[in-house]
Design an enzyme around this catalytic site. Structure first.
Site, PDB file in Angstrom:
ATOM      1  N   CYS A   1      26.116 -10.582 116.755  1.00 22.18           N
ATOM      2  CA  CYS A   1      25.972  -9.657 116.534  1.00 22.18           C
ATOM      3  C   CYS A   1      24.362  -9.490 116.969  1.00 22.18           C
ATOM      4  CB  CYS A   1      26.806  -9.163 115.260  1.00 22.18           C
ATOM      5  SG  CYS A   1      26.271  -6.695 115.426  1.00 22.18           S
TER       6      CYS A   1
ATOM      7  N   CYS B   1      32.880   4.558 122.167  1.00 19.03           N
ATOM      8  CA  CYS B   1      34.244   4.657 121.552  1.00 19.03           C
ATOM      9  C   CYS B   1      34.399   6.522 121.636  1.00 19.03           C
ATOM     10  CB  CYS B   1      33.602   5.293 119.995  1.00 19.03           C
ATOM     11  SG  CYS B   1      34.976   5.929 118.931  1.00 19.03           S
TER      12      CYS B   1
ATOM     13  N   CYS C   1      31.570  -5.414 124.185  1.00 17.28           N
ATOM     14  CA  CYS C   1      30.462  -5.130 123.428  1.00 17.28           C
ATOM     15  C   CYS C   1      29.746  -7.252 124.010  1.00 17.28           C
ATOM     16  CB  CYS C   1      31.601  -6.957 122.059  1.00 17.28           C
ATOM     17  SG  CYS C   1      30.476  -7.474 121.297  1.00 17.28           S
TER      18      CYS C   1
ATOM     19  N   CYS D   1      36.083  -0.577 122.530  1.00 15.08           N
ATOM     20  CA  CYS D   1      35.021  -1.224 121.618  1.00 15.08           C
ATOM     21  C   CYS D   1      34.869  -2.596 121.881  1.00 15.08           C
ATOM     22  CB  CYS D   1      34.600  -1.048 120.811  1.00 15.08           C
ATOM     23  SG  CYS D   1      35.973  -1.198 118.924  1.00 15.08           S
TER      24      CYS D   1
ATOM     25  N   CYS E   1      42.372   5.451 116.240  1.00 15.83           N
ATOM     26  CA  CYS E   1      42.310   4.240 117.240  1.00 15.83           C
ATOM     27  C   CYS E   1      43.766   3.411 118.313  1.00 15.83           C
ATOM     28  CB  CYS E   1      41.546   3.090 116.871  1.00 15.83           C
ATOM     29  SG  CYS E   1      40.799   2.927 115.979  1.00 15.83           S
TER      30      CYS E   1
ATOM     31  N   ASP F   1      23.220   2.235 101.647  1.00 16.48           N
ATOM     32  CA  ASP F   1      22.552   0.459 102.350  1.00 16.48           C
ATOM     33  C   ASP F   1      23.395  -0.236 101.457  1.00 16.48           C
ATOM     34  OD1 ASP F   1      23.161  -1.361 104.520  1.00 16.48           O
ATOM     35  OD2 ASP F   1      20.975  -0.824 104.619  1.00 16.48           O
TER      36      ASP F   1
END
Ligand code: B12
Ligand code: SF4
Ligand code: SF4
Length: 314
Positions: A211, A245, A195, A191, A185, A130
């Site tokens: 977001c 998903c 959202c 998705c 996909c 990360d």
């Protein structure tokens, strides 16, 4: 050992230390450098200015550790099943239901790095999870671990997307894997449609300013009225674009890793206690958890917004 045998030995060890999938990729120039430039220029990084500072290294990952030749890329499944937290309003993203994952991944990556140095004596290694200028999803796709979905997540065909990515950069001579070229996909866009804040400007183009993960975890200071409305009843992160998903619905299986076992005070936190906690109390309860990133003040802001939105839905 030849490079292929060394790769096989490294991957076997990665599985032994608890990684769910592993692949190797050469450190070529990022094939999607232009996407990163456009994303930054559009202001999608919001206040995460470190992403601008790190851009050159993300575009050319061999500049991160100059002698490095390859990245050994790992996935760790953290999916806890499809149950929702018991106590609404308290949406907490699943990755935060257990101890801070950096604390779990980095010691494992260090063991993997030590194994790489045993297998390739004299090799240099550096571990990342990360933090750091590493284009982790890009490297994972190139190491054959999955494709980048329209929600921008790295999706492994058998594990789904509720995975952490961890990376060891090294100059060891390891044979790379084939990239995962397919885009599975297809015509799906669940998705994008699900959202809650319409944060996707386009497929694979997330505007962090909209977001909930950014707003509740990375943004510092008070919410504007619009931001407060956007976070809904999430108090930390957001899983909507992963929950819907099909690759998670059909294939993701729960993590069995004891180090990532859900903790009740994270999965369904006591909101009154979070609101009341001073710095010392917050530190005592949450110092080793993902909640430490926004800190006591950030979590108080998030809880206050979630409670207000719960009282005034829609
Ligand atoms: C900044 C950041 C965020 C920001 C911005 C997110 C974003 N979409 O960029 C915020 C705070 C919003 C965020 C949210 C989340 N994050 Co985050 N985040 C990061 C971080 C530190 C950097 C990502 C970055 O550089 N973004 C800029 C964009 C432009 O780059 P990118 O995401 O790497 O995308 C590249 C590809 O998409 C590629 N590309 C573009 N188009 C195409 C097309 C094709 C066909 C291909 C193959 C590639 C490709 O080009 C881009 C540039 O190289 C990474 C760790 C890291 N060091 O990489 C974690 C990381 C991406 N986050 C992670 C997680 C878990 C999350 C959340 C799920 C947390 C949560 N539940 O709340 C959400 C998911 C939101 C989402 N749908 O993306 C994981 C993802 C694991 C996975 N399986 O994909 C990572 C890898 C951390 C980790 N080590 O596990 N995150
Ligand atoms: S994490 Fe939530 S707010 Fe962010 S893009 Fe995914 S669904 Fe939208
Ligand atoms: S929901 Fe559909 S479009 Fe979005 S990432 Fe999953 S498969 Fe791709």
């Amino acid at each position: 050992m030849n490079p292929v045998e060394r790769s096989v030995a490294v991957k076997r060890y990665a599985t032994e230390v608890g990684f769910d999938a592993v692949g190797v990729t050469a450190l070529e120039r990022n094939a999607h450098a232009a996407e990163l430039d456009r994303w930054l220029a559009a202001g999608h990084a919001a206040t995460m200015t470190y992403l601008h500072r790190q851009a050159e290294k993300r575009k050319q990952p061999s500049r991160i550790l100059p002698q490095a030749r390859v990245a050994v890329v790992t996935l760790t499944n953290y999916f806890h099943g499809r149950q929702l937290p018991d106590a609404a309003p308290a949406g907490v993203a699943q990755y935060a239901w257990s101890a801070d994952y950096h604390r779990v991944l980095l010691p494992r990556l260090a063991r993997l790095a030590a194994a790489i140095r045993d297998i390739a004596p004299g090799a240099a290694t550096r571990c990342y999870a990360d933090a750091g200028p590493v284009p982790e999803r890009e490297l994972a796709q190139r190491a054959g671990l999955g494709w980048i979905g329209k929600n921008m997540m790295l999706i492994h065909p058998a594990l789904g997307s509720f995975t952490f990515i961890g990376v060891v950069l090294t100059d060891a001579d390891l044979a790379p894997d084939q990239p995962f070229e397919a885009d599975r996909c297809g015509t799906c866009r669940r998705c994008l449609d699900a959202c809650p804040t319409d944060a996707f400007a386009a497929p694979r183009e997330l505007d962090a300013r909209r977001c909930i993960a950014y707003l509740t975890i990375e943004k510092r200071g008070a919410f504007t009225a619009a931001e407060r409305a956007m976070v809904g009843e999430w108090v930390f992160g957001c899983d909507v674009c992963q929950d819907v998903c099909p690759w998670n619905v059909k294939f993701a299986g729960p993590a069995t890793d004891p180090a990532l076992a859900p903790r009740p005070e994270l999965r369904a936190p006591d909101l009154a206690a979070l609101l009341a906690a001073d710095e010392a109390e917050f530190h005592r309860r949450y110092a080793d958890t993902p909640f430490a990133r926004p800190g006591a003040a950030g979590m108080r802001r998030n809880v206050a917004a979630a409670l207000a939105n719960h009282a005034r839905p829609g």
